[in-house]
Design a protein around this motif. Structure first.
Motif, mmCIF file in Angstrom:
data_model
loop_
_atom_site.group_PDB
_atom_site.id
_atom_site.type_symbol
_atom_site.label_atom_id
_atom_site.label_comp_id
_atom_site.label_asym_id
_atom_site.label_seq_id
_atom_site.Cartn_x
_atom_site.Cartn_y
_atom_site.Cartn_z
ATOM 1 N N THR A 219 0.825 -1.208 0.000
ATOM 2 C CA THR A 219 0.000 0.000 0.000
ATOM 3 C C THR A 219 0.862 1.263 0.000
ATOM 4 O OG1 THR A 219 -0.153 -0.194 2.415
ATOM 5 C CG2 THR A 219 -1.971 -1.086 1.137
ATOM 6 N N SER A 220 2.111 1.131 0.455
ATOM 7 C CA SER A 220 3.040 2.269 0.438
ATOM 8 C C SER A 220 3.447 2.659 -0.981
ATOM 9 C CB SER A 220 4.303 1.923 1.222
ATOM 10 O OG SER A 220 5.018 0.880 0.560
ATOM 11 N N GLY A 221 3.283 1.709 -1.917
ATOM 12 C CA GLY A 221 3.745 1.935 -3.287
ATOM 13 C C GLY A 221 5.229 1.671 -3.473
ATOM 14 N N ASN A 222 5.918 1.299 -2.394
ATOM 15 C CA ASN A 222 7.374 1.089 -2.458
ATOM 16 C C ASN A 222 7.700 -0.378 -2.701
ATOM 17 O OD1 ASN A 222 7.843 3.852 -1.867
ATOM 18 N ND2 ASN A 222 7.578 3.433 0.316
ATOM 19 N N LEU A 223 7.801 -0.725 -3.966
ATOM 20 C CA LEU A 223 8.120 -2.095 -4.375
ATOM 21 C C LEU A 223 9.294 -2.046 -5.348
ATOM 22 C CD1 LEU A 223 7.522 -5.156 -4.644
ATOM 23 C CD2 LEU A 223 5.829 -4.570 -6.397
ATOM 24 N N VAL A 224 10.352 -2.778 -5.018
ATOM 25 C CA VAL A 224 11.545 -2.796 -5.857
ATOM 26 C C VAL A 224 11.869 -4.239 -6.242
ATOM 27 C CG1 VAL A 224 13.927 -1.986 -6.100
ATOM 28 C CG2 VAL A 224 12.420 -0.884 -4.437
ATOM 29 N N TRP A 225 12.086 -4.454 -7.527
ATOM 30 C CA TRP A 225 12.522 -5.763 -8.019
ATOM 31 C C TRP A 225 14.004 -5.678 -8.381
ATOM 32 C CZ3 TRP A 225 9.700 -10.375 -9.384
ATOM 33 C CH2 TRP A 225 8.328 -10.329 -9.085
ATOM 34 N N PHE A 226 14.814 -6.526 -7.773
ATOM 35 C CA PHE A 226 16.224 -6.675 -8.136
ATOM 36 C C PHE A 226 16.343 -7.970 -8.935
ATOM 37 C CE2 PHE A 226 16.418 -3.829 -4.570
ATOM 38 C CZ PHE A 226 17.554 -3.051 -4.757
ATOM 39 N N LEU A 227 16.671 -7.849 -10.221
ATOM 40 C CA LEU A 227 16.751 -9.001 -11.119
ATOM 41 C C LEU A 227 18.130 -9.079 -11.760
ATOM 42 C CD1 LEU A 227 13.443 -8.370 -13.143
ATOM 43 C CD2 LEU A 227 13.689 -9.934 -11.213
ATOM 44 N N ASP A 228 18.547 -10.290 -12.109
ATOM 45 C CA ASP A 228 19.702 -10.390 -13.002
ATOM 46 C C ASP A 228 19.185 -10.524 -14.433
ATOM 47 O OD1 ASP A 228 18.857 -13.037 -13.169
ATOM 48 O OD2 ASP A 228 20.767 -13.910 -12.557
ATOM 49 N N GLU A 229 20.095 -10.437 -15.378
ATOM 50 C CA GLU A 229 19.682 -10.446 -16.784
ATOM 51 C C GLU A 229 18.967 -11.745 -17.165
ATOM 52 O OE1 GLU A 229 23.148 -9.535 -19.088
ATOM 53 O OE2 GLU A 229 23.171 -7.416 -18.500
ATOM 54 N N ASP A 230 19.381 -12.854 -16.549
ATOM 55 C CA ASP A 230 18.718 -14.137 -16.864
ATOM 56 C C ASP A 230 17.247 -14.120 -16.439
ATOM 57 O OD1 ASP A 230 20.986 -15.218 -17.982
ATOM 58 O OD2 ASP A 230 21.597 -16.317 -16.188
ATOM 59 N N ALA A 231 16.985 -13.622 -15.247
ATOM 60 C CA ALA A 231 15.598 -13.581 -14.756
ATOM 61 C C ALA A 231 14.759 -12.575 -15.537
ATOM 62 C CB ALA A 231 15.572 -13.257 -13.271
ATOM 63 N N ALA A 232 15.435 -11.544 -16.085
ATOM 64 C CA ALA A 232 14.710 -10.495 -16.812
ATOM 65 C C ALA A 232 14.546 -10.814 -18.295
ATOM 66 C CB ALA A 232 15.467 -9.164 -16.672
ATOM 67 N N THR A 233 15.000 -11.987 -18.713
ATOM 68 C CA THR A 233 14.854 -12.365 -20.116
ATOM 69 C C THR A 233 13.376 -12.329 -20.525
ATOM 70 O OG1 THR A 233 16.748 -13.870 -19.945
ATOM 71 C CG2 THR A 233 15.262 -14.200 -21.806
ATOM 72 N N GLY A 234 13.093 -11.696 -21.630
ATOM 73 C CA GLY A 234 11.704 -11.645 -22.097
ATOM 74 C C GLY A 234 10.951 -10.406 -21.673
ATOM 75 N N LEU A 235 11.541 -9.638 -20.762
ATOM 76 C CA LEU A 235 10.888 -8.384 -20.383
ATOM 77 C C LEU A 235 11.142 -7.343 -21.453
ATOM 78 C CD1 LEU A 235 11.710 -7.926 -16.579
ATOM 79 C CD2 LEU A 235 9.576 -8.725 -17.597
ATOM 80 N N SER A 236 10.140 -6.532 -21.732
ATOM 81 C CA SER A 236 10.367 -5.396 -22.613
ATOM 82 C C SER A 236 11.173 -4.357 -21.846
ATOM 83 C CB SER A 236 9.033 -4.810 -23.079
ATOM 84 O OG SER A 236 8.277 -4.398 -21.962
ATOM 85 N N PRO A 237 11.828 -3.407 -22.516
ATOM 86 C CA PRO A 237 12.651 -2.420 -21.813
ATOM 87 C C PRO A 237 11.896 -1.672 -20.718
ATOM 88 C CG PRO A 237 13.038 -2.309 -24.179
ATOM 89 C CD PRO A 237 11.890 -3.256 -23.977
ATOM 90 N N ASN A 238 10.590 -1.444 -20.926
ATOM 91 C CA ASN A 238 9.795 -0.730 -19.928
ATOM 92 C C ASN A 238 8.531 -1.513 -19.619
ATOM 93 O OD1 ASN A 238 11.351 1.873 -19.727
ATOM 94 N ND2 ASN A 238 10.869 1.904 -21.906
ATOM 95 N N PRO A 239 8.681 -2.565 -18.783
ATOM 96 C CA PRO A 239 7.496 -3.405 -18.508
ATOM 97 C C PRO A 239 6.430 -2.644 -17.719
ATOM 98 C CG PRO A 239 9.302 -3.977 -17.030
ATOM 99 C CD PRO A 239 9.875 -2.999 -18.048
#
Length: 239
Positions: A219-239
């Motif tokens: 509810t705070s709106g404070n959510l951060v995802w820390f990913l490596d490139e392998d986990a981020a495979t398939g994401l568009s540049p601005n998901p």
């Protein structure tokens, strides 16, 4: 939501450790830790590079989930944290609030929920962590809320007893309300085996709501995802 993508697991750990230091040096700080391979590297980095840069006496450590095993068991998240962090830093014993995995799971879930109520500020009756660190499994589970028990997410009790879908191992886990009440939530997700679920959860694709990780929305709106490139495979540049 903030998305941070780094080259590999090691860089994720180093960048997260810097982030953790900045958050934790703001006064008394209550954090829920996660188990798993990436936190293990984070703990190594914190111990090796930040042991003198963080006032550990101000940090209170809890666990978002724990396996129902003794603290000497290799499955214990607490044991892993001791080996990779607590044994290498100066942290008061009174600041370590472990889940007693050796106790009866139902009774321990109640005891830990009560501990959180006593130690943490409450927002509309729900204990509020300063930071909850989460991982995500290949099946989209987070903490120990698995897809087959997604109903536990909104359980009445702050802590629930969950069951691993394959091994049947019992676990004590905070529920989704506690996760989403935190001032800040940070995901640590690495490896190509997570890429499919990362894409589904972040892209909010059809059917992604069956993955507990998709329900993380503080509810705070404070959510951060820390990913490596392998986990981020398939994401568009601005998901």
């Amino acid at each position: 939501m903030e998305l941070k993508v780094y080259k590999d697991k090691q860089e994720v750990a180093e960048q997260f450790s810097t982030y953790f230091k900045e958050k934790a040096n703001s006064g008394e700080f209550h954090v829920a830790l996660s188990g798993g391979s990436t936190p293990k590297i984070v703990f190594d980095v914190l111990a090796e590079k930040f042991s003198d840069e963080i006032d550990w006496s101000k940090i209170h450590f809890y666990w978002g989930d724990e396996r129902c095993v003794p603290p000497t068991d290799d499955d214990s998240n607490y044991k892993m944290t001791v080996e990779h962090l607590f044994s290498k830093i100066e942290v008061p014993e009174a600041n370590i609030h472990r889940v007693l995995g050796e106790n009866d799971p139902s009774g321990e879930a109640m005891r830990y929920a009560n501990l959180l109520e006593i130690n943490l500020d409450r927002i509309e009756g729900i204990p509020q962590f300063d930071l909850v660190i989460l991982g995500m499994g290949d099946d989209g589970h987070t903490a120990s809320i698995f897809p087959h028990e997604i109903g536990l997410w909104n359980a009445e009790d702050h802590c629930v007893v969950a069951t691993h879908p394959d091994s049947g191992q019992k676990r004590v886990s905070i529920n989704g309300k506690v996760i989403n009440t935190a001032k800040e939530v940070a995901f640590l997700v690495t490896g190509d085996s997570k890429a499919e679920k990362v894409k589904a959860v972040l892209g909010k694709t059809a059917g992604s709501e069956v993955y507990p990780a998709s329900l993380v929305n503080p509810t705070s709106g404070n959510l951060v995802w820390f990913l490596d490139e392998d986990a981020a495979t398939g994401l568009s540049p601005n998901p």
